[in-house]
Design an enzyme around this catalytic site. Structure first.
Site, mmCIF file in Angstrom:
data_model
loop_
_atom_site.group_PDB
_atom_site.id
_atom_site.type_symbol
_atom_site.label_atom_id
_atom_site.label_comp_id
_atom_site.label_asym_id
_atom_site.label_seq_id
_atom_site.Cartn_x
_atom_site.Cartn_y
_atom_site.Cartn_z
ATOM 1 N N MET A 1 23.569 -23.553 -0.148
ATOM 2 C CA MET A 1 24.833 -23.639 0.452
ATOM 3 C C MET A 1 24.955 -22.754 1.637
ATOM 4 S SD MET A 1 27.292 -24.411 -2.755
ATOM 5 C CE MET A 1 26.415 -23.532 -4.038
ATOM 6 N N ASP B 1 30.266 -35.941 -7.529
ATOM 7 C CA ASP B 1 30.242 -35.325 -6.254
ATOM 8 C C ASP B 1 29.594 -35.687 -5.131
ATOM 9 O OD1 ASP B 1 31.676 -33.053 -7.633
ATOM 10 O OD2 ASP B 1 29.681 -31.901 -7.829
ATOM 11 N N LYS C 1 33.026 -32.235 -2.615
ATOM 12 C CA LYS C 1 33.135 -31.054 -2.124
ATOM 13 C C LYS C 1 32.160 -30.775 -1.111
ATOM 14 C CE LYS C 1 35.363 -28.663 -5.910
ATOM 15 N NZ LYS C 1 35.505 -27.427 -6.757
#
Length: 523
Positions: free
Chosen positions: A175, A36, A58
């Site tokens: 996030m 990632d 991502k």
């Protein structure tokens, strides 16, 4: 074995030294690495060079692959009988969608395991001195993600603000950097005090670590003014006002009398390492143990050259100038099904201890190594030895097994002595231009070169690196320093011993000298 297997591995919160031993073990033997965006290059670099590396990162607003495609990829590679590592930042099962991947593997009948990692929800606050629980202030902590990942859709805060506002413990939000202002506003509207202490931490445990602290009503504005960008960890609660220890943890080694830790010799020093992957990995490990903050400035890639190895019976000496050359040589031997006994009549010369160690891994030992570990002394010493001993090697040519862009020292020394030689370019050194541009933008205190080839690659197109910032260059030996002089008038530090250990000793000596002569030093 009919099928391969998949390890769902947590890479931790950033610092490669926070990887678990089990995670390192799986990385070092994997055949496919699926990783990632939150996984650092130095963690990825622990996988074998021959490993197939697939980036599926991502980030907010940008997905290389959908989750369904990643699931299918893991199943496919496992069915190819591969050892697969699915590497994720933090812990796979903490907002990492590792559970979804595990279910997909189960449904496909693929064997898998989950190897936990240190989640940033706890590690990022700790890195800036914030405990998520503290007696008398917080008896619990709640971790939430600000958004629910939905490919192809705009991500907005999806949180139960009313419930979160009533929490008495610590709230950790992952996030949420892209909507920090909205999160703070809605928590206050839901009843959270505008004066609640808050903190935001980015690049936790890494050299670029930053943090700000402010009341809930001001945290978004303070984060913007400080230049903090995603990804980051948001902490809301009384503990966010604490700062246990320094804002950036000081690296320490050993203990003084009485058990108190003392600063590592390179603590607070930023070192950029430019070179091939194998050199960078070894040197970075040694530098970090000495307390340095290491920046990976490696942009050189090794690509094996095609072609079969020659008949070794025609040659007297085999000459290796790098560990890369040794490893590629023996890989070729195996693929060509050449027996080690074919080397029984050859003598072997190496440039230094690192190359000798790579040779020993294959069960062979060098017959010659110069006292000063660089190509010039290897060339002069070996040529002189062969010339003096005359019949040694049966007057057969020496065979140079090295990079295609190798230094001319060996050929020149043998020509001057009238000695025959042959050359086999085992590999070529390529430059990843994107990584090179990124490296030139970094501003460490020192930039280390492990070979003349890394100097040529670094200054290759004449672009001036580190503009507007004083920087000291460090060379592994005299030949490397001479190559550097072709590109800059700056006087470098040169290791007394041409090895990774010699470079570390050179830096420690330089830092201590600076410390003694500068009252504003970091000691």
């Amino acid at each position: 074995m009919e099928k391969g297997w998949v390890s769902l591995v947590g890479a931790g919160c950033g610092d490669p030294q926070l990887l678990t031993l089990k995670a390192q073990d799986r990385l070092r033997c994997c055949e496919v690495l699926v990783y990632d965006s939150l996984v650092g290059e130095r963690v990825v670099g622990q996988a074998p060079a021959s490993c197939e590396k697939i980036y599926v990162g991502k980030r907010y607003g940008s997905h290389v692959m959908s989750q369904e495609q990643i699931n299918a990829l893991l199943v496919q590679k496992a069915r190819e009988k591969k050892r697969v590592v699915r590497l994720k930042g933090g812990d796979p099962y903490v907002f990492g969608r590792g559970g979804e991947e595990a279910l997909a593997l189960m449904e496909a009948g693929v064997s898998f395991e989950e190897i936990p990692g240190i989640t940033s929800a706890v590690a990022a606050p700790a890195a800036v001195g914030i405990p998520v629980t503290h007696r008398g202030m917080s008896r619990s902590f709640t971790v939430v993600t600000a958004t629910v990942a939905q490919e192809g859709q705009k991500e907005e805060p999806q949180m139960d603000f009313a419930s979160l506002a009533r929490l008495e413990g610590t709230l950790v939000i992952l996030m949420g950097m892209h909507c920090l202002e909205e999160i703070a506003r809605r928590l206050i509207l839901a009843g959270k005090s505008a004066d609640t202490p808050c903190a935001v931490v980015t690049q936790a445990t890494l050299e670029g670590q930053k943090s700000v602290r402010a009341p809930l009503s001001q945290i978004a504005g303070q984060a913007v003014r400080a230049g903090l960008t995603a990804p980051g960890v948001i902490v809301v609660g009384e503990v966010a006002a604490l700062c246990l220890g320094s804002a950036k943890a000081e690296k320490t080694v050993g203990t003084q009398e009485g058990g108190h830790a003392f600063p590592a010799p390179l603590s607070g020093v930023f070192v950029g390492v430019a070179g091939t992957e194998s050199f960078s990995k070894k040197l970075s490990f040694l530098l970090e143990n000495a307390g340095a903050c290491v920046w990976d400035m490696g942009f050189m890639q090794i690509r094996e050259k095609l072609g079969r190895l020659p008949d070794f019976a025609r040659y007297g000496w085999l000459v290796f100038t790098s560990p890369n050359g040794v490893r590629i040589f023996f890989d070729k031997l195996k693929r060509e099904r050449r027996d080690l006994r074919a080397l029984g009549q050859n003598k072997i010369a190496v440039i230094g201890p690192g190359t000798a160690a790579a040779l020993e891994e294959a069960g062979m030992y060098a017959d010659y190594m110069p006292d000063i570990y660089d190509v010039r002394h290897l060339a002069q010493g070996l040529a002189e030895r062969i010339a003096l001993q005359g019949k040694e090697g049966g007057e057969k040519p020496a065979l140079f097994l090295r990079a295609a862009q190798a230094s001319p020292w060996l050929a020149q020394a043998f020509c001057q002595k009238g000695l025959p030689f042959g050359e086999v370019p085992l590999y070529e050194v390529l430059v990843d231009e994107k990584k090179r541009r990124d490296a030139l933008r970094k501003q460490p205190d020192y930039v280390v070169f492990g070979a003349g080839s890394s100097v040529r690659a670094y200054f290759g197109d004449g672009e001036t690196p580190l503009q507007g910032r004083d920087c000291t260059y460090v060379c592994i030996g005299e030949a490397c320093a001479k190559e550097l002089s072709r590109y800059t008038k700056a006087i470098p530090l040169t290791a007394k011993v041409s090895s990774a250990e010699g470079i570390v000793d050179c830096l420690i000596e330089a830092v201590r000298s600076y410390s003694v002569g500068n009252s504003n030093s970091f000691w």
